[in-house]
Design a protein around this motif. Structure first.
Motif, mmCIF file in Angstrom:
data_model
loop_
_atom_site.group_PDB
_atom_site.id
_atom_site.type_symbol
_atom_site.label_atom_id
_atom_site.label_comp_id
_atom_site.label_asym_id
_atom_site.label_seq_id
_atom_site.Cartn_x
_atom_site.Cartn_y
_atom_site.Cartn_z
ATOM 1 N N LEU A 39 23.896 -0.564 -17.243
ATOM 2 C CA LEU A 39 24.485 -0.533 -15.901
ATOM 3 C C LEU A 39 23.441 -0.874 -14.840
ATOM 4 N N ARG A 40 22.214 -0.448 -15.068
ATOM 5 C CA ARG A 40 21.139 -0.774 -14.124
ATOM 6 C C ARG A 40 20.941 -2.287 -14.045
ATOM 7 N N ARG A 41 21.036 -2.937 -15.190
ATOM 8 C CA ARG A 41 20.874 -4.396 -15.193
ATOM 9 C C ARG A 41 22.015 -5.087 -14.445
ATOM 10 N N GLN A 42 23.120 -4.375 -14.265
ATOM 11 C CA GLN A 42 24.234 -4.913 -13.475
ATOM 12 C C GLN A 42 24.104 -4.557 -11.997
ATOM 13 N N GLY A 43 23.028 -3.856 -11.657
ATOM 14 C CA GLY A 43 22.783 -3.521 -10.256
ATOM 15 C C GLY A 43 23.249 -2.135 -9.841
ATOM 16 N N PHE A 44 23.570 -1.250 -10.818
ATOM 17 C CA PHE A 44 24.055 0.095 -10.498
ATOM 18 C C PHE A 44 23.018 1.134 -10.929
ATOM 19 N N SER A 45 22.693 2.036 -10.042
ATOM 20 C CA SER A 45 21.751 3.105 -10.357
ATOM 21 C C SER A 45 22.505 4.424 -10.370
ATOM 22 N N LEU A 46 22.748 4.966 -11.574
ATOM 23 C CA LEU A 46 23.502 6.197 -11.738
ATOM 24 C C LEU A 46 22.596 7.306 -12.249
ATOM 25 N N GLY A 47 22.938 8.532 -11.893
ATOM 26 C CA GLY A 47 22.185 9.667 -12.413
ATOM 27 C C GLY A 47 22.645 10.083 -13.790
ATOM 28 N N SER A 48 23.896 9.764 -14.111
ATOM 29 C CA SER A 48 24.453 10.104 -15.425
ATOM 30 C C SER A 48 25.584 9.140 -15.716
ATOM 31 N N THR A 49 26.157 9.282 -16.914
ATOM 32 C CA THR A 49 27.305 8.447 -17.273
ATOM 33 C C THR A 49 28.592 9.265 -17.268
ATOM 34 N N SER A 50 28.607 10.331 -16.463
ATOM 35 C CA SER A 50 29.823 11.136 -16.367
ATOM 36 C C SER A 50 30.950 10.286 -15.805
ATOM 37 N N LYS A 51 32.184 10.674 -16.143
ATOM 38 C CA LYS A 51 33.324 9.875 -15.692
ATOM 39 C C LYS A 51 33.431 9.882 -14.167
ATOM 40 N N TRP A 52 32.923 10.957 -13.528
ATOM 41 C CA TRP A 52 32.995 11.033 -12.074
ATOM 42 C C TRP A 52 32.131 9.962 -11.420
#
Length: 564
Positions: free
Chosen positions: A241-254
């Motif tokens: 997901l980071r390579r797609q330009g998204f920085s997430l803290g987790s992969t939770s559904k929220w």
């Protein structure tokens, strides 16, 4: 006629001592029988005298009796009662509370840990390991002394009537939990397999992912341009997901749901189906369904608020997509009842807030709040009221709180007082007297240090955050715990009523916080349904007397649980 009978086992001699007790817990008669003669001895006394059975742990005694075809009406579970009385604020000063820990004592289940950022971990329904301390070979004198200490603690408490009801309901719940595990929820393994196959594809031979999951993995890999991606690995997925330009803290559904990317839908679907496979897939079917029955292993009082937990099997998380496998036997029906909006109704009764009690008349409390003009819509009413119970201070719930406070001042004041007590590190209690753990020494030290002159700003912010978290826990504790008490009384009343219907074959087979399922002969189903309603009314009276709060039920008589 004995008021109670104390059971103790000598494992070395393979004998059991039955000590008859009078109303003051004074011994009357003593009998010693071999282990294999216990069911017959209990059956004779139960039929003749209906005593209250006193034992160290229902889970150690009752399953063997049930296997021998023996059922008892009442018991006093010394371990469960000890846990309640050890911490009950209304029994402060009792000798039991200052005595050193003994074999009946167990760590408070899921007690909140102050170092954790989210104290609601203490309220979640997680599987509880069965590694509690074992009372072992306690002598009759040991357990009789424990019983007397418990009775003295209740008699000397500030609210003995409520504590007696709580101990009786908790012990009755232990009997019922064992009975539901013994009897089991009717479950059709063929239908379960059909439902899984429709959702996931055929059961893989030799392991691996089912077809539908493999298709979703292929789609996710293509959309994220990563042909080797393992969507079950959080680091791998986060990196993709980071390579797609998204920085997430987790992969939770929220967090995933907030992304603007075509992978969201297949990824969420993969997570949902993968969870279904791991929690209730074919391996679960093999492990937990036998002879056409799912036999849940409940842990009474397994959550710190008094809610039940499970010791495997995930009975408290049965997915709606598989409930079609829960089917009544031929000629029988499932009577399914769900207490509507139980926690808000309990709050209305606890607080004595007449305006909220009026809103609780009828089946939809949230709609009545909206109809009264307190908030614009039913959805707003739900957000606001649950926000008050769970401590939401931001978003829609936070904005609506002033309106709710003006309309229902007593109800809001009750949960706010509980929150402030928690923030100070103080314990709070449910309606019947179950008491939350107090703030730990470390928590109180942080509060003190943060209030001292010259305190470090970071320490002050950390202490305030912890205090807010604990306040959210205690505000919910008083409501959720009291709702659990109402449910225990509902179960106990219903269990008693079912014995008098028809030939007494209708029986409880499933319980989920505020929902019950009764397996009933079809000819008795309507009478059972009325008994469910009457038991709910009785539970309200037992706890709250004449408080004008209606505990409404959604009730259905069905062949399949899915049809409820």
């Amino acid at each position: 006629m004995p008021a109670s009978v104390l059971l103790t086992r000598d494992t070395r001699a393979r004998t059991v001592t039955l000590t008859s007790l009078d109303a003051d817990a004074a011994p009357q008669d003593v009998a010693v029988v071999d282990d294999d003669a216990v069911p017959d001895a209990v059956a004779r006394l139960e039929a003749a005298d209906h005593p209250r059975w006193v034992w160290d742990d229902t889970r150690r005694w009752y399953p063997a009796l049930l296997a021998a075809g023996v059922r008892v009406e009442r018991c006093h579970d010394l371990r469960l009662c000890q846990t309640i009385l050890r911490h009950a604020a209304s029994a402060t000063g009792a000798r039991l509370q200052s005595a050193p820990p003994g074999p009946l004592d167990a760590p408070p289940p899921d007690a909140p840990a102050e170092h954790e950022p989210d104290l609601f971990d203490a309220l979640r329904d997680t599987t509880t390991p069965s590694d509690r301390p074992d009372p072992g070979d306690a002598t009759p004198d040991d357990l009789l002394a424990a019983l007397r200490d418990q009775l003295d603690a209740v008699a000397g408490s500030t609210r003995p009537g409520r504590l007696r009801l709580l101990l009786a309901a908790e012990s009755g719940g232990a009997l019922l939990a064992a009975e539901m595990q013994h009897d089991g929820l009717p479950w059709d393994p063929v239908r379960h397999d059909e439902l899984l196959t429709a959702l996931l594809g055929p059961r893989p031979v030799g392991g691996g992912r089912p077809r539908r999951l493999e298709e979703l993995v292929a789609t996710i890999r293509e959309l994220l341009s990563d042909p080797r991606l393992n969507p079950d690995s959080q680091p791998h997925l986060l990196a993709a997901l980071r390579r797609q330009g998204f920085s997430l803290g987790s992969t939770s559904k929220w967090e995933v749901r907030e992304l603007d990317h075509p992978v969201v839908e297949p990824l969420l679907e993969y997570k949902r189906l993968s969870r279904l496979l791991s929690a209730n897939g074919w391996a679960w079917l093999d492990a937990w369904v036998h002879d056409g029955r799912f036999r849940p292993a409940y842990v009474v009082g397994g959550v710190v608020t008094g809610r039940w937990a499970t010791d495997g099997g995930g009975a408290l998380q049965l997915p709606a997509s598989l409930r079609g496998a829960a089917r009544a036997d031929p000629g029988w029906r499932l009577v399914v009842a769900d207490a509507s909006q139980l926690e808000p109704r309990v709050l209305a009764a606890m607080s004595g807030d007449r305006a909220m009690a009026e809103a609780a008349r009828g089946s939809d409390l949230y709609q009545r709040i909206a109809d009264a003009g307190t908030v614009p819509t039913r959805k707003d009413a739900k957000y606001a009221l649950l926000g008050a119970i769970y401590g939401a201070t931001t978003g829609t719930a936070g904005m609506l709180m002033p309106r709710l406070t003006r309309a229902y001042p007593q109800a809001v004041a009750l949960v706010e007082a509980a929150a402030r007590a928690g923030e100070r590190g103080e314990p709070v209690s449910t309606w019947l007297g179950r008491t939350s753990p107090p703030g730990s020494a470390a928590f109180l030290d942080r509060l003190g240090a943060a209030g001292a002159e010259g305190a470090d700003p970071d320490d002050v912010r950390d202490a305030r955050r912890r205090a807010r978290d604990r306040g959210r826990f205690t505000r919910n504790f008083v409501v959720q715990g009291t709702a659990a008490e109402w449910a225990l009384c509902w179960l106990a009343s219903l269990r008693r009523r079912l014995r008098g219907i028809g030939d007494g074959r209708a029986h409880l087979v499933f319980f989920l916080h505020d929902e019950v399922v009764v397996h009933s002969p079809a000819a008795d189903a309507d009478e059972v349904a009325q008994a469910v309603r009457d038991a709910a009314d009785e539970a309200g009276r037992l706890l709250f007397g004449s408080a004008p709060v209606e505990f409404a039920l959604d009730l259905a008589v069905v062949e399949s649980y899915a049809d409820a």
